[in-house]
Motif scaffolding. Structure first.
Motif, PDB file in Angstrom:
ATOM      1  N   VAL A 106      28.057  -7.991 -18.965  1.00  0.00           N
ATOM      2  CA  VAL A 106      29.208  -7.100 -18.859  1.00  0.00           C
ATOM      3  C   VAL A 106      28.916  -6.055 -17.793  1.00  0.00           C
ATOM      4  O   VAL A 106      27.879  -5.379 -17.841  1.00  0.00           O
ATOM      5  CB  VAL A 106      29.546  -6.414 -20.205  1.00  0.00           C
ATOM      6  CG1 VAL A 106      30.596  -5.317 -20.004  1.00  0.00           C
ATOM      7  CG2 VAL A 106      30.064  -7.436 -21.212  1.00  0.00           C
ATOM      8  N   SER A 107      29.816  -5.957 -16.818  1.00  0.00           N
ATOM      9  CA  SER A 107      29.692  -4.981 -15.740  1.00  0.00           C
ATOM     10  C   SER A 107      30.755  -3.905 -15.912  1.00  0.00           C
ATOM     11  O   SER A 107      31.898  -4.203 -16.300  1.00  0.00           O
ATOM     12  CB  SER A 107      29.849  -5.657 -14.378  1.00  0.00           C
ATOM     13  OG  SER A 107      28.867  -6.663 -14.196  1.00  0.00           O
ATOM     14  N   ILE A 108      30.392  -2.655 -15.629  1.00  0.00           N
ATOM     15  CA  ILE A 108      31.273  -1.510 -15.879  1.00  0.00           C
ATOM     16  C   ILE A 108      31.281  -0.597 -14.665  1.00  0.00           C
ATOM     17  O   ILE A 108      30.230  -0.287 -14.098  1.00  0.00           O
ATOM     18  CB  ILE A 108      30.794  -0.720 -17.113  1.00  0.00           C
ATOM     19  CG1 ILE A 108      30.778  -1.632 -18.355  1.00  0.00           C
ATOM     20  CG2 ILE A 108      31.674   0.503 -17.359  1.00  0.00           C
ATOM     21  CD1 ILE A 108      30.142  -0.990 -19.578  1.00  0.00           C
ATOM     22  N   VAL A 109      32.476  -0.183 -14.261  1.00  0.00           N
ATOM     23  CA  VAL A 109      32.617   0.757 -13.149  1.00  0.00           C
ATOM     24  C   VAL A 109      33.748   1.729 -13.473  1.00  0.00           C
ATOM     25  O   VAL A 109      34.725   1.365 -14.137  1.00  0.00           O
ATOM     26  CB  VAL A 109      32.897   0.001 -11.823  1.00  0.00           C
ATOM     27  CG1 VAL A 109      34.211  -0.781 -11.901  1.00  0.00           C
ATOM     28  CG2 VAL A 109      32.898   0.946 -10.641  1.00  0.00           C
ATOM     29  N   GLN A 110      33.613   2.972 -13.029  1.00  0.00           N
ATOM     30  CA  GLN A 110      34.663   3.955 -13.247  1.00  0.00           C
ATOM     31  C   GLN A 110      35.923   3.545 -12.480  1.00  0.00           C
ATOM     32  O   GLN A 110      35.843   3.025 -11.368  1.00  0.00           O
ATOM     33  CB  GLN A 110      34.200   5.345 -12.810  1.00  0.00           C
ATOM     34  CG  GLN A 110      35.129   6.468 -13.252  1.00  0.00           C
ATOM     35  CD  GLN A 110      34.543   7.850 -13.002  1.00  0.00           C
ATOM     36  OE1 GLN A 110      33.391   7.973 -12.598  1.00  0.00           O
ATOM     37  NE2 GLN A 110      35.333   8.883 -13.229  1.00  0.00           N
ATOM     38  N   ALA A 111      37.091   3.768 -13.082  1.00  0.00           N
ATOM     39  CA  ALA A 111      38.343   3.310 -12.477  1.00  0.00           C
ATOM     40  C   ALA A 111      39.480   4.275 -12.813  1.00  0.00           C
ATOM     41  O   ALA A 111      39.285   5.285 -13.493  1.00  0.00           O
ATOM     42  CB  ALA A 111      38.670   1.907 -12.977  1.00  0.00           C
ATOM     43  N   ASN A 149      33.150  13.450 -23.944  1.00  0.00           N
ATOM     44  CA  ASN A 149      34.230  13.063 -23.050  1.00  0.00           C
ATOM     45  C   ASN A 149      34.055  11.636 -22.545  1.00  0.00           C
ATOM     46  O   ASN A 149      32.925  11.160 -22.357  1.00  0.00           O
ATOM     47  CB  ASN A 149      34.296  14.019 -21.852  1.00  0.00           C
ATOM     48  CG  ASN A 149      34.661  15.434 -22.257  1.00  0.00           C
ATOM     49  OD1 ASN A 149      35.471  15.630 -23.167  1.00  0.00           O
ATOM     50  ND2 ASN A 149      34.073  16.422 -21.586  1.00  0.00           N
ATOM     51  N   THR A 150      35.158  10.955 -22.329  1.00  0.00           N
ATOM     52  CA  THR A 150      35.119   9.609 -21.758  1.00  0.00           C
ATOM     53  C   THR A 150      35.979   9.568 -20.500  1.00  0.00           C
ATOM     54  O   THR A 150      36.798  10.465 -20.263  1.00  0.00           O
ATOM     55  CB  THR A 150      35.635   8.554 -22.747  1.00  0.00           C
ATOM     56  OG1 THR A 150      36.961   8.886 -23.157  1.00  0.00           O
ATOM     57  CG2 THR A 150      34.726   8.476 -23.975  1.00  0.00           C
ATOM     58  N   VAL A 151      35.789   8.532 -19.702  1.00  0.00           N
ATOM     59  CA  VAL A 151      36.576   8.321 -18.490  1.00  0.00           C
ATOM     60  C   VAL A 151      37.153   6.912 -18.526  1.00  0.00           C
ATOM     61  O   VAL A 151      36.783   6.089 -19.373  1.00  0.00           O
ATOM     62  CB  VAL A 151      35.713   8.516 -17.221  1.00  0.00           C
ATOM     63  CG1 VAL A 151      35.242   9.956 -17.114  1.00  0.00           C
ATOM     64  CG2 VAL A 151      34.522   7.566 -17.214  1.00  0.00           C
ATOM     65  N   LYS A 152      38.070   6.629 -17.618  1.00  0.00           N
ATOM     66  CA  LYS A 152      38.653   5.303 -17.533  1.00  0.00           C
ATOM     67  C   LYS A 152      37.660   4.347 -16.866  1.00  0.00           C
ATOM     68  O   LYS A 152      36.999   4.704 -15.899  1.00  0.00           O
ATOM     69  CB  LYS A 152      39.965   5.332 -16.733  1.00  0.00           C
ATOM     70  CG  LYS A 152      41.026   6.255 -17.328  1.00  0.00           C
ATOM     71  CD  LYS A 152      41.401   5.829 -18.744  1.00  0.00           C
ATOM     72  CE  LYS A 152      42.478   6.738 -19.321  1.00  0.00           C
ATOM     73  NZ  LYS A 152      42.843   6.363 -20.705  1.00  0.00           N
ATOM     74  N   LEU A 153      37.602   3.146 -17.417  1.00  0.00           N
ATOM     75  CA  LEU A 153      36.594   2.189 -16.943  1.00  0.00           C
ATOM     76  C   LEU A 153      37.203   0.807 -16.732  1.00  0.00           C
ATOM     77  O   LEU A 153      38.090   0.381 -17.472  1.00  0.00           O
ATOM     78  CB  LEU A 153      35.454   2.075 -17.966  1.00  0.00           C
ATOM     79  CG  LEU A 153      34.651   3.337 -18.271  1.00  0.00           C
ATOM     80  CD1 LEU A 153      33.692   3.083 -19.435  1.00  0.00           C
ATOM     81  CD2 LEU A 153      33.887   3.796 -17.041  1.00  0.00           C
ATOM     82  N   MET A 185      29.966   5.203 -10.054  1.00  0.00           N
ATOM     83  CA  MET A 185      28.778   4.455 -10.446  1.00  0.00           C
ATOM     84  C   MET A 185      29.176   3.178 -11.163  1.00  0.00           C
ATOM     85  O   MET A 185      30.293   3.057 -11.674  1.00  0.00           O
ATOM     86  CB  MET A 185      27.868   5.303 -11.347  1.00  0.00           C
ATOM     87  CG  MET A 185      28.482   5.700 -12.682  1.00  0.00           C
ATOM     88  SD  MET A 185      27.297   6.488 -13.790  1.00  0.00           S
ATOM     89  CE  MET A 185      26.304   5.071 -14.277  1.00  0.00           C
ATOM     90  N   SER A 186      28.283   2.214 -11.181  1.00  0.00           N
ATOM     91  CA  SER A 186      28.525   0.957 -11.882  1.00  0.00           C
ATOM     92  C   SER A 186      27.237   0.488 -12.532  1.00  0.00           C
ATOM     93  O   SER A 186      26.135   0.863 -12.106  1.00  0.00           O
ATOM     94  CB  SER A 186      29.038  -0.114 -10.919  1.00  0.00           C
ATOM     95  OG  SER A 186      28.072  -0.413  -9.930  1.00  0.00           O
ATOM     96  N   ILE A 187      27.386  -0.329 -13.553  1.00  0.00           N
ATOM     97  CA  ILE A 187      26.213  -0.824 -14.276  1.00  0.00           C
ATOM     98  C   ILE A 187      26.535  -2.197 -14.847  1.00  0.00           C
ATOM     99  O   ILE A 187      27.685  -2.485 -15.199  1.00  0.00           O
ATOM    100  CB  ILE A 187      25.806   0.163 -15.389  1.00  0.00           C
ATOM    101  CG1 ILE A 187      24.391  -0.099 -15.867  1.00  0.00           C
ATOM    102  CG2 ILE A 187      26.795   0.146 -16.551  1.00  0.00           C
ATOM    103  CD1 ILE A 187      23.805   1.051 -16.669  1.00  0.00           C
ATOM    104  N   SER A 188      25.538  -3.075 -14.901  1.00  0.00           N
ATOM    105  CA  SER A 188      25.694  -4.397 -15.504  1.00  0.00           C
ATOM    106  C   SER A 188      24.589  -4.605 -16.528  1.00  0.00           C
ATOM    107  O   SER A 188      23.415  -4.340 -16.244  1.00  0.00           O
ATOM    108  CB  SER A 188      25.617  -5.507 -14.444  1.00  0.00           C
ATOM    109  OG  SER A 188      26.689  -5.422 -13.531  1.00  0.00           O
ATOM    110  N   VAL A 189      24.976  -5.081 -17.709  1.00  0.00           N
ATOM    111  CA  VAL A 189      24.026  -5.321 -18.801  1.00  0.00           C
ATOM    112  C   VAL A 189      24.085  -6.783 -19.222  1.00  0.00           C
ATOM    113  O   VAL A 189      25.174  -7.346 -19.383  1.00  0.00           O
ATOM    114  CB  VAL A 189      24.309  -4.397 -20.001  1.00  0.00           C
ATOM    115  CG1 VAL A 189      23.555  -4.861 -21.239  1.00  0.00           C
ATOM    116  CG2 VAL A 189      23.925  -2.962 -19.665  1.00  0.00           C
ATOM    117  N   PHE A 190      22.914  -7.374 -19.370  1.00  0.00           N
ATOM    118  CA  PHE A 190      22.787  -8.749 -19.849  1.00  0.00           C
ATOM    119  C   PHE A 190      22.346  -8.740 -21.307  1.00  0.00           C
ATOM    120  O   PHE A 190      21.461  -7.974 -21.694  1.00  0.00           O
ATOM    121  CB  PHE A 190      21.753  -9.507 -19.015  1.00  0.00           C
ATOM    122  CG  PHE A 190      21.321 -10.823 -19.604  1.00  0.00           C
ATOM    123  CD1 PHE A 190      22.177 -11.915 -19.614  1.00  0.00           C
ATOM    124  CD2 PHE A 190      20.053 -10.962 -20.165  1.00  0.00           C
ATOM    125  CE1 PHE A 190      21.782 -13.127 -20.171  1.00  0.00           C
ATOM    126  CE2 PHE A 190      19.651 -12.168 -20.717  1.00  0.00           C
ATOM    127  CZ  PHE A 190      20.522 -13.261 -20.722  1.00  0.00           C
TER     128      PHE A 190
END
Length: 326
Positions: free
Chosen positions: A37-42, A83-87, A1-6
């Motif tokens: 800022v845009s965020i995607v799992q990586a 828990n967190t994941v790499k982003l 999944m990905s998300i972008s916040v303004f």
């Protein structure tokens, strides 16, 4: 999944409320005046920086405030047992650094709200508004050297925010005047918040303290009574403007002209060099915007002009998701 916040630009201080008042603004032409800022799992944590003003930021991404936001957020998640994941994060730097428009706040708010929105959707974790504001304030203090919420609060929450001395509340939303236009003129040069604070006196005389308190109290009261004339009659800066105006070429002349032409108020946005003026007529706002483009924008040392002028209204939304791919 990905998300972008303004996260939108803001006017810190709003002249009358040094370090305790902030106003979120948005251009009426739909321009995104702020950071994304845009965020995607990586496979690993990373940060990329793009955008018109990306070259004004540190070359090492680990010195970037967005990277520090990721570190702080992950630490808070661990402390909360989540828990967190790499982003992979991407900062689209649309805001000029040292502009007085809350540039660092935009990056901080977009990053932290982006992370919070990501985890709320990813594993139904994250933090409440109060915790988010505390983290945003902590990040902003890293940059400016002192804790103040007058940019991060309106950037995050939208509207006009009054900071209160209560850690459980932090900020109160003030009524605004919906028919007002805020003409924002960034001349294209930068003024660091730290430098702008260093020119301020260590002590103020009693008369200035009385005037400051009276003006701020009158402004807040007028906002709640929807008394526009009263509110803008006291929108003056007795704390910082007279000490900072020499850092802003052409500000004094521009203010004199705009006041003579009937602006409700003219002031320095945050620590400058952005000038803002307030009118309640769109035609006048456009007229002053054209005048400021000609008479206030300047050329940087590299021969380029990074300045801009926007006619804005109050942004009541604040930080928001603009792209969401689940």
């Amino acid at each position: 999944m990905s998300i972008s916040v303004f996260a939108p630009a803001s006017i810190g201080n709003v002249s009358v409320g040094f370090d305790v008042l902030g106003l979120s603004v948005k251009p009426i032409d739909g321009t995104l005046l702020g950071d994304v800022v845009s965020i995607v799992q990586a496979d690993k944590d990373s940060l990329s920086v793009i955008g018109e003003f990306s070259n004004k930021l540190p070359g090492n991404v680990k010195d970037n405030i967005v990277w520090h936001c990721l570190t702080l957020f992950n630490k808070a998640m661990a402390q909360a047992g989540h828990n967190t994941v790499k982003l992979a994060l991407t900062l689209d730097k649309r805001m000029p650094v040292g502009s007085g428009l809350g540039s660092s706040a935009c990056s901080v708010v977009a990053a932290l709200e982006g992370l919070n929105q990501f985890y709320q959707q990813f594993n139904n974790t994250g933090f409440n508004q109060k915790k988010m504001l505390l983290m945003m304030g902590e990040m902003e203090a890293q940059i400016s050297g002192s804790l103040h919420y007058d940019n991060v609060a309106p950037c995050y929450l939208g509207g006009m925010q009054l900071m209160v001395p209560d850690a459980n509340i932090i900020s109160r939303d003030l009524p605004q005047f919906d028919d007002c236009f805020y003409v924002m003129a960034y001349p294209g040069i930068s003024v660091s918040t730290k430098a702008a604070r260093e020119v301020l006196p260590a002590h103020y005389n009693r008369a200035d303290l009385i005037t400051f308190g009276q003006n701020l109290a009158t402004f807040v009261d007028a906002c709640h009574r929807n008394d526009k004339a009263q509110a803008f009659s006291v929108l003056t800066d007795v704390v910082a403007e007279k000490y900072r105006q020499h850092l802003l070429p052409k500000f004094i002349e521009a203010k004199q002209y705009l006041v003579s032409q009937g602006c409700l108020a003219v002031g320095i946005s945050g620590s400058g060099p952005t000038l803002f003026c307030v009118v309640d007529d769109e035609a006048k706002a456009n007229k002053f915007a054209k005048w400021l483009k000609i008479n206030y924008l300047q050329t940087e040392t590299d021969g380029k002009n990074y300045g801009f002028v926007h006619v804005c209204k109050v942004d009541n939304q604040g930080a928001c998701v603009i792209e969401n791919d689940t």
